[in-house]
Design a protein around this motif. Structure first.
Motif, PDB file in Angstrom:
ATOM      1  N   HIS A  69       0.818  -1.220   0.000  1.00  0.00           N
ATOM      2  CA  HIS A  69       0.000   0.000   0.000  1.00  0.00           C
ATOM      3  C   HIS A  69       0.853   1.272   0.000  1.00  0.00           C
ATOM      4  CE1 HIS A  69      -3.791  -2.025   0.423  1.00  0.00           C
ATOM      5  NE2 HIS A  69      -3.466  -2.587   1.580  1.00  0.00           N
ATOM      6  N   TYR A 161      -2.947  13.658   3.891  1.00  0.00           N
ATOM      7  CA  TYR A 161      -4.401  13.500   3.957  1.00  0.00           C
ATOM      8  C   TYR A 161      -5.124  14.371   2.930  1.00  0.00           C
ATOM      9  CZ  TYR A 161      -5.431  10.210   7.697  1.00  0.00           C
ATOM     10  OH  TYR A 161      -5.589   9.051   8.430  1.00  0.00           O
ATOM     11  N   MET A 165      -5.591   9.866  -2.497  1.00  0.00           N
ATOM     12  CA  MET A 165      -5.124   8.495  -2.338  1.00  0.00           C
ATOM     13  C   MET A 165      -6.069   7.770  -1.387  1.00  0.00           C
ATOM     14  SD  MET A 165      -0.951   8.905  -2.112  1.00  0.00           S
ATOM     15  CE  MET A 165      -0.970   9.676  -0.503  1.00  0.00           C
ATOM     16  N   SER A 166      -6.004   6.456  -1.380  1.00  0.00           N
ATOM     17  CA  SER A 166      -6.846   5.674  -0.482  1.00  0.00           C
ATOM     18  C   SER A 166      -6.357   5.821   0.952  1.00  0.00           C
ATOM     19  CB  SER A 166      -6.823   4.201  -0.881  1.00  0.00           C
ATOM     20  OG  SER A 166      -5.540   3.643  -0.618  1.00  0.00           O
ATOM     21  N   LEU A 167      -7.246   5.545   1.904  1.00  0.00           N
ATOM     22  CA  LEU A 167      -6.878   5.624   3.314  1.00  0.00           C
ATOM     23  C   LEU A 167      -5.751   4.645   3.632  1.00  0.00           C
ATOM     24  CD1 LEU A 167      -7.402   6.795   6.115  1.00  0.00           C
ATOM     25  CD2 LEU A 167      -9.166   5.053   6.454  1.00  0.00           C
ATOM     26  N   ALA A 168      -5.771   3.473   2.990  1.00  0.00           N
ATOM     27  CA  ALA A 168      -4.721   2.478   3.219  1.00  0.00           C
ATOM     28  C   ALA A 168      -3.360   3.010   2.765  1.00  0.00           C
ATOM     29  CB  ALA A 168      -5.044   1.183   2.483  1.00  0.00           C
ATOM     30  N   GLN A 169      -3.311   3.707   1.625  1.00  0.00           N
ATOM     31  CA  GLN A 169      -2.062   4.289   1.138  1.00  0.00           C
ATOM     32  C   GLN A 169      -1.557   5.374   2.075  1.00  0.00           C
ATOM     33  OE1 GLN A 169      -3.555   5.269  -2.895  1.00  0.00           O
ATOM     34  NE2 GLN A 169      -1.761   4.174  -3.664  1.00  0.00           N
ATOM     35  N   SER A 225     -15.204   6.147   9.583  1.00  0.00           N
ATOM     36  CA  SER A 225     -14.727   6.578   8.275  1.00  0.00           C
ATOM     37  C   SER A 225     -13.479   7.429   8.457  1.00  0.00           C
ATOM     38  CB  SER A 225     -15.802   7.398   7.569  1.00  0.00           C
ATOM     39  OG  SER A 225     -16.028   8.612   8.274  1.00  0.00           O
ATOM     40  N   ALA A 226     -12.811   7.701   7.343  1.00  0.00           N
ATOM     41  CA  ALA A 226     -11.608   8.543   7.397  1.00  0.00           C
ATOM     42  C   ALA A 226     -11.950   9.937   7.916  1.00  0.00           C
ATOM     43  CB  ALA A 226     -10.979   8.639   6.005  1.00  0.00           C
TER      44      ALA A 226
END
Length: 254
Positions: A69, A161, A165-169, A225-226
């Motif tokens: 990731h 942030y 990009m994804s939260l995992a990245q 959620s993020a």
């Protein structure tokens, strides 16, 4: 001097909460430990910074199984900028530690508040990934603050942030960069001969706590959620930062 048992118990609880939070978000371990432990006056800021760096480095095990990731191109640019900045930060803390303890506490509080406000200021991601120059700039800022306080978080959190990009990245990038900066800082402090008994003992006590909290964070993440995690982080960091700043301001004004 190593804290007594009455101080070690709350410190252990702080470490557990901080590492769990860090594992599920990619940030927070340094700011939570520095914020709460500094407010309680358990040990000096310089000692805490070294312990936090070692704990953050330990928490790098959270990347196991998640390295795919990590956005390596972005992380590589930031990592290069981090190294010289970390050295400058450690040297600056050495100077301030002997000159102005109150100034250190206020700076630490401001950095933690900035970390929280940064999350709330730009909650919506950018439409495109930023240029390499911006990643190098924020990497340098993160390294400088990381060298001083073991808290590279605020600039890195703010910039990453915002990226599309994804939260995992984002989480994986932050965990890797935090561990990288912590490793660089710890190595430099060791070379300087400034890693003393209190830092070593506290770090050793933290090791099993880090393992437990990291596993808990990976297996039992909160159902948030993020955006919710950002709001929680914002409130937590601002309160901690103000808690550090207020006593010094009252002392100065009184």
């Amino acid at each position: 001097m190593v804290p007594d048992l009455g101080a070690l118990v709350p410190f252990a609880l702080v470490v557990l909460v901080a590492v769990y939070f860090h594992t599920v978000t990619g940030f927070g371990v340094a700011m939570v430990i520095m914020g709460l432990a500094s407010s309680a006056g358990i040990v000096s800021v310089a000692t805490l910074a070294s312990v936090v760096s070692i704990v953050t480095l330990m928490n790098g095990v959270a990347l196991r199984g998640n390295l795919h990731h990590v956005p390596w191109k972005i992380v590589g640019v930031m990592a290069v900028a981090v190294l010289p900045a970390s050295v400058v930060g450690v040297l600056l803390l050495d100077y301030l530690s002997s000159e102005a303890a109150d100034v250190i506490q206020v700076l630490l509080g401001l950095i933690i508040v900035h970390g929280g406000v940064s999350l709330a200021w730009r909650p919506t991601p950018l439409s495109t990934v930023s240029g390499q120059g911006s990643f190098a700039y924020y990497g340098f800022l993160g390294g400088l603050i990381g060298g001083m306080f073991g808290i590279p978080g605020p600039p890195l959190i703010y910039h990453l942030y915002r990226q599309p990009m994804s939260l995992a990245q984002i989480r994986s990038a932050l965990i890797f960069l935090n561990a990288f900066i912590a490793g660089a800082r710890t190595l430099f402090v060791m070379v300087q001969g400034q890693l003393h008994t209190p830092e070593i003992v506290l770090s050793a006590l933290c090791l099993p706590l880090v393992v437990v909290a990291t596993l808990a964070g990976k297996r039992f993440p909160p159902p948030c959620s993020a955006a919710t995690m950002r709001r929680i982080a914002f409130v937590l960091l601002v309160v901690m930062g103000l808690t550090l700043i207020a006593p010094v301001l009252m002392k100065w004004l009184g």
